[in-house]
Design a protein around this motif. Structure first.
Motif: not given
Length: 373
Positions: A180-182, A187-188, A194-199
């Motif tokens: 996802f990208r906030a 309020d991630p 603005g950054e792609m996140e992988t979790t």
């Protein structure tokens, strides 16, 4: 011990005999007279509400009556106090006695009128005679970061999700990665704007009846760490919480129809019964419907009943039952009086468990209108 108000008592009552399971259109159930917004210390349980029952409630200091038969069955066009019904309503209102009616919902409920009749007749291996209510199962699939999976699972279980038969806390999980990208304004919990996140995430799947959907969703959202949790909800074809009218089961030992008629008289405490069929025939499988069960003779026959126990049997319906080979025993409508003891004991138990200081009194007034000569 806490002194409850009327709403608390009725909330407990409807936890096992909810209005939604009533099976008669426009059944006049619920609060019929007075208010529940008051302290209740004594409740009178009765089959019917007439003037003698009202006098009994006054004499015994009851603030609430729980009845099976609604005291106001049809809409009123007036409220005259010079009529028998008007005098009854006036007496109840002047003495601040509320009346709550549980009619076909109490017929259908587990532990309600038909189960109590089946208990009295000592029927074994019982089933519902005619299904009148069910819910569809639903499935929730929610994606949770690994570290929070147990917290969400526990919250879902406490909300009632994941109950299958005699098991609870049932769920299924698969592991994967969420991306996802906030955006601005978010309020991630994980990652930056603005950054792609992988979790690493766990997909949790649980089932639950439709009636608790909102409760389950609320529990999941409260336990989930994400600002915007990702989840899916499906409606399944599987039915749950199946309920219905009437019961069908087996006698402990087969007996003749004549002997069973005597058994019905003794167990239901009636002076006589009407019988359709050959009294020498052996019966074993018994269907029962409290009150007026005329429309259920074919359901009883389809279910394989040897004999059908119900009240108010009409002449031509009795002939129809005879023609399809179904024995009938009619002990009258008033045998529904079994609900007086059953409801008083059930409600007494529920209130005792919650430490509510309220007494449930069994009415001693005989409301049977017929005498037998």
């Amino acid at each position: 011990m806490k002194k409850p108000n009327g709403s608390e008592i009725i909330q407990l009552f409807e936890s096992w005999s909810p209005k939604k399971i009533a099976c008669m259109e426009n059944d006049p159930i619920g609060l019929a007279i007075g208010t529940l917004n008051k302290e209740i210390t004594k409740v009178l349980v009765t089959l019917d509400v007439n003037e003698k029952v009202a006098d009994e409630a006054i004499e015994k200091g009851c603030q609430l009556i729980i009845a099976h038969h609604p005291p106001i069955f049809r809409k009123l066009s007036n409220l005259r106090t010079d009529t028998p019904s008007g005098k009854l309503y006036e007496k109840l209102i002047k003495n601040d006695i509320a009346v709550y009616a549980a009619h076909t919902n109490l017929d259908v409920a587990e532990g309600g009128v038909n189960d109590l009749l089946a208990d009295a007749l000592e029927l074994e291996n019982r089933e519902i005679l005619e299904k009148t209510y069910h819910e569809h199962l639903m499935k929730l699939a929610v994606f949770v970061p690994d570290d929070y999976a147990d917290k969400v699972r526990i919250a879902l279980s406490k909300a009632g999700a994941g109950k299958i038969g005699n098991y609870d806390s049932c769920s299924f999980s698969t592991n994967g990665q969420g991306r996802f990208r906030a955006l601005e304004g978010a309020d991630p919990f994980i990652g930056n704007i603005g950054e792609m996140e992988t979790t690493d995430e766990e997909k949790i799947e649980v089932v639950f009846p439709h009636s608790i959907k909102n409760k389950v969703l609320k529990a999941m959202l409260n336990a989930h760490p994400y600002e915007e949790p990702a989840y899916d909800i499906y409606t399944l074809a599987v039915e749950t919480n199946i309920m219905g009218l009437g019961r069908i089961g087996y006698l402990k030992q087969p007996m003749s129809l004549a002997a069973f008629a005597e058994h019905v008289k003794n167990r239901l405490n009636v002076p006589c019964v009407r019988v359709v069929g050959n009294t020498e025939e052996t019966v074993s499988k018994v269907a029962v419907v409290g009150g007026d069960g005329n429309k259920y003779i074919h359901a009883a026959k389809r279910a394989g009943a040897d004999v059908f126990v119900t009240g108010d049997m009409y002449f031509h319906v009795a002939q129809d039952a005879q023609s399809i080979g179904l024995n009938i025993i009619d002990p009258g409508h008033h045998v529904e009086k079994v609900m007086i003891k059953g409801v008083a004991e059930k409600m007494g138990q529920l209130c005792s468990e919650r430490k509510l200081a309220v007494q449930f009194i069994q009415s001693e007034i005989n409301t049977e209108p017929f005498i037998f000569i």
